[in-house]
Design a protein around this motif. Structure first.
Motif, PDB file in Angstrom:
ATOM      1  N   ARG A 104       0.519   9.204  -5.615  1.00 45.08           N
ATOM      2  CA  ARG A 104      -0.035  10.705  -5.442  1.00 45.08           C
ATOM      3  C   ARG A 104       0.562  11.489  -6.068  1.00 45.08           C
ATOM      4  O   ARG A 104       1.123  11.309  -6.835  1.00 45.08           O
ATOM      5  CB  ARG A 104       0.982  11.060  -3.748  1.00 45.08           C
ATOM      6  N   TYR A 128       1.264   4.389  -2.848  1.00 48.55           N
ATOM      7  CA  TYR A 128       0.935   5.536  -2.841  1.00 48.55           C
ATOM      8  C   TYR A 128       1.960   6.646  -3.350  1.00 48.55           C
ATOM      9  O   TYR A 128       1.220   7.536  -3.390  1.00 48.55           O
ATOM     10  CB  TYR A 128       0.563   5.416  -1.506  1.00 48.55           C
ATOM     11  N   THR A 129       2.846   5.853  -2.595  1.00 47.26           N
ATOM     12  CA  THR A 129       4.430   6.796  -2.979  1.00 47.26           C
ATOM     13  C   THR A 129       4.342   6.957  -4.975  1.00 47.26           C
ATOM     14  O   THR A 129       5.267   8.198  -5.046  1.00 47.26           O
ATOM     15  CB  THR A 129       5.883   6.117  -2.417  1.00 47.26           C
ATOM     16  N   ALA A 140       0.566  -0.460   0.143  1.00 45.54           N
ATOM     17  CA  ALA A 140       0.103  -0.029   0.460  1.00 45.54           C
ATOM     18  C   ALA A 140       0.660   0.839   0.325  1.00 45.54           C
ATOM     19  O   ALA A 140       0.859   2.041  -0.652  1.00 45.54           O
ATOM     20  CB  ALA A 140      -1.115  -0.211   1.389  1.00 45.54           C
TER      21      ALA A 140
END
Length: 190
Positions: free
Chosen positions: A59, A55-56, A51
């Motif tokens: 984003r 996300y990184t 996760a």
């Protein structure tokens, strides 16, 4: 389980074989299978790392900021008096002239600017000093209102020195103008 409420034959036979031979093992296998879940600590850790990586990557990223472009350089005509302020002091660029061409040597401020070994040439015509391989003040023209140094008294070695310096400046620095005498028709009007 089938629609009539009975267990499928394969399952019944596995459990019935295990339960008839070893009742404790059958019970513990049954408990293990009923308790087994994907929520083990290692699975939770792996899911968290996954996760975080997602996300990184997904984003929103801040827009890229380009560096500020340098101010445009306008080719202009200088006289010895109008060239003098470009000596690197008070935030000014560092210019010097060689055989009538004015070079912006600001990138070499450590050498040509205030405190540098060639600071005498900043804002001046450096032709004679470069030809003589001398960085003394005596090589500079004192009379800024007079004619430019014609360099006619230089010998072949001195002219060769001057030529190599001029080539070096041409390769490394921008030509930002030309140097003319104070009374010249091309001289800027004050």
């Amino acid at each position: 389980m089938s629609a009539d409420g009975t267990a499928p034959q394969a399952e019944v036979s596995v459990f019935s074989t295990i339960s008839s031979a070893q009742p404790k093992q059958a019970l513990s296998l049954h408990k293990y299978l009923s308790r087994a879940s994907i929520a083990t600590p290692i699975n939770l850790l792996l899911f968290s790392v996954f996760a975080l990586l997602v996300y990184t990557q997904l984003r929103p990223k801040p827009p890229a900021v380009l560096p500020k472009a340098p101010a445009p350089v306008v080719f202009r005509t200088f006289t010895p008096k109008t060239l003098l302020p470009f000596n690197g002091e008070n935030g000014q660029p560092v210019y010097l002239a060689v055989r009538g061409r004015v070079f912006d040597v600001s990138p070499g401020r450590n050498f040509y600017g205030p405190g540098g070994p060639y600071e005498n040439f900043a804002g001046r015509d450096a032709s004679r000093g470069l030809a003589h391989q001398s960085f003394d003040r005596e090589m500079l023209t004192e009379d800024l209102s007079g004619p430019l140094d014609d360099l006619k008294d230089l010998n072949a070695d001195q002219l060769e020195n001057l030529q190599s310096w001029e080539e070096r400046f041409s390769e490394k620095y921008l030509v930002v103008g030309k140097l003319v005498a104070e009374g010249d028709a091309e001289a800027p009007k004050s």
